[in-house]
Design an enzyme around this catalytic site. Structure first.
Site, PDB file in Angstrom:
ATOM      1  CG  HIS A 237      -0.356  29.852  59.077  1.00  0.00           C
ATOM      2  ND1 HIS A 237       0.543  29.141  60.089  1.00  0.00           N
ATOM      3  CD2 HIS A 237       0.188  31.007  59.093  1.00  0.00           C
ATOM      4  CE1 HIS A 237       1.225  30.026  60.395  1.00  0.00           C
ATOM      5  NE2 HIS A 237       1.048  31.092  59.736  1.00  0.00           N
TER       6      HIS A 237
HETATM    7  O1  RIB Z   1      -2.562  31.815  62.962  1.00  0.00           O
HETATM    8  C1  RIB Z   1      -2.598  31.520  61.581  1.00  0.00           C
HETATM    9  C2  RIB Z   1      -4.272  31.815  61.285  1.00  0.00           C
HETATM   10  O2  RIB Z   1      -4.692  32.992  61.541  1.00  0.00           O
HETATM   11  C3  RIB Z   1      -4.361  31.755  59.603  1.00  0.00           C
HETATM   12  O3  RIB Z   1      -5.798  31.352  59.528  1.00  0.00           O
HETATM   13  C4  RIB Z   1      -4.507  33.222  59.296  1.00  0.00           C
HETATM   14  O4  RIB Z   1      -5.415  33.272  58.149  1.00  0.00           O
HETATM   15  C5  RIB Z   1      -5.065  33.693  60.397  1.00  0.00           C
HETATM   16  O5  RIB Z   1      -6.508  33.617  60.472  1.00  0.00           O
END
Ligand code: RIB
Ligand code: CA
Length: 303
Positions: A237
């Protein structure tokens, strides 16, 4: 060379993203600002200090400034079950580095004012700090080149509720303000980040070489796969947001006006009205190129 501030809630995937940002020859990291989210602000700040010291040494000039421990309204719901004890399962040495004297909002404003060129903010957690900085200094809109945000879910289910992705869900009010601010936003949501991952079976050397960065990247993934027997893919992500800041061409984006639902039932849902608007919603990704960027930047760095 892009001048950036990374706003982050480390967090296992944040940690990989920070490794990439520090190692990238294309980014000048002017500062790191911490926010609660994956873990408490105390833990995310401690993790950020540990990571900077591990990657850049005890004399690191990269400031770590402390931001918001709670969203604009209410409280964060932390995700220790996802990221491990203290928010980062891997324990790095206790840092000698201390947080900067400025707050996160002050550091964003200070670096935006001092930056030779427009500053980019790479936002990897809830958008509370970014919204507060914009609210405190409306002229910041002209000083920021872009905000690259990991967040949102448009044509895919959320990861906190069926509707909402975590970063937006944790502070929908801040997200709404940032998307409406007029600052160009590139929104890197689950629609694309769920397509970039490291697989359990391709370890334990997901990152090649013997650099400190590669070793840490492999430790982080090994820890998560060991702790979470259900996990088959580690989604990239936050690393994809950093990759997009380095090379925007890895994404296919559509301009949109993005609204955020703040009511209880569908809190954090992101709705795009495509056509015009200051938000570029990522709708496609060059997966091999993006994953290779993550691999090469995490594997780089000093031995
Ligand atoms: O949905 C994924 C996000 O939420 C990423 O930034 C992970 O680190 C959490 O913060
Ligand atoms: Ca994050």
């Amino acid at each position: 060379m892009r001048t950036v501030i990374v706003d982050t809630d480390p967090g296992a995937d944040d940690a990989l993203a920070l490794i990439m940002a520090v190692n990238s020859p294309d980014l000048q990291v002017e500062g790191i600002t911490t926010v609660g989210g994956n873990a408490t602000l105390s833990d995310t700040t401690d993790n950020a200090l540990r990571l900077v010291e591990y990657l850049d040494g005890k004399q690191s000039a990269i400031p770590v400034a402390v931001g918001a421990g709670e969203p604009l309204r209410g409280s964060f719901t932390h995700a220790y079950h996802v990221h491990g004890s203290e928010g980062l399962g891997v324990r790095l040495p206790a840092p000698a580095l201390r947080p900067h004297g400025m707050s996160a909002v002050e550091l964003i404003r200070d670096r935006a004012a001092k930056s030779a060129g427009p500053l980019t903010v790479i936002a990897l957690g809830p958008l509370t700090n970014v919204a507060a900085a914009l609210e405190s200094r409306p002229d910041l809109v002209d000083a920021l080149a872009e905000i690259v945000v990991m967040g949102g879910a448009f044509d895919v289910p959320g990861n906190v509720t069926p509707h909402a992705e975590f970063n937006i869900h944790e502070d929908p009010w801040a997200a709404s303000a940032v998307f409406a601010s007029g600052v160009p936003v590139t929104l890197v949501g689950l629609d694309v980040t769920r397509r970039t991952s490291m697989h359990r079976r391709s370890g334990p050397r997901w990152f090649a070489g013997t650099s400190k960065s590669a070793q840490l990247g492999n430790r982080i993934l090994a820890d998560r796969f060991q702790e979470r027997s259900d996990l088959q893919e580690f989604y990239l992500h936050d690393p994809l947001a950093v990759a997009a800041a380095i090379d925007p061409d890895i994404l296919a984006c559509r301009p949109a006006r993005v609204s955020v639902v703040t009511n209880r039932d569908e809190r954090g849902r992101t709705i795009a009205r495509y056509g015009d608007g200051t938000v570029k919603v990522a709708v496609g990704v060059d997966v091999p190129r993006a994953v290779e960027m993550v691999r090469s930047l995490v594997s780089a760095g000093r031995a």
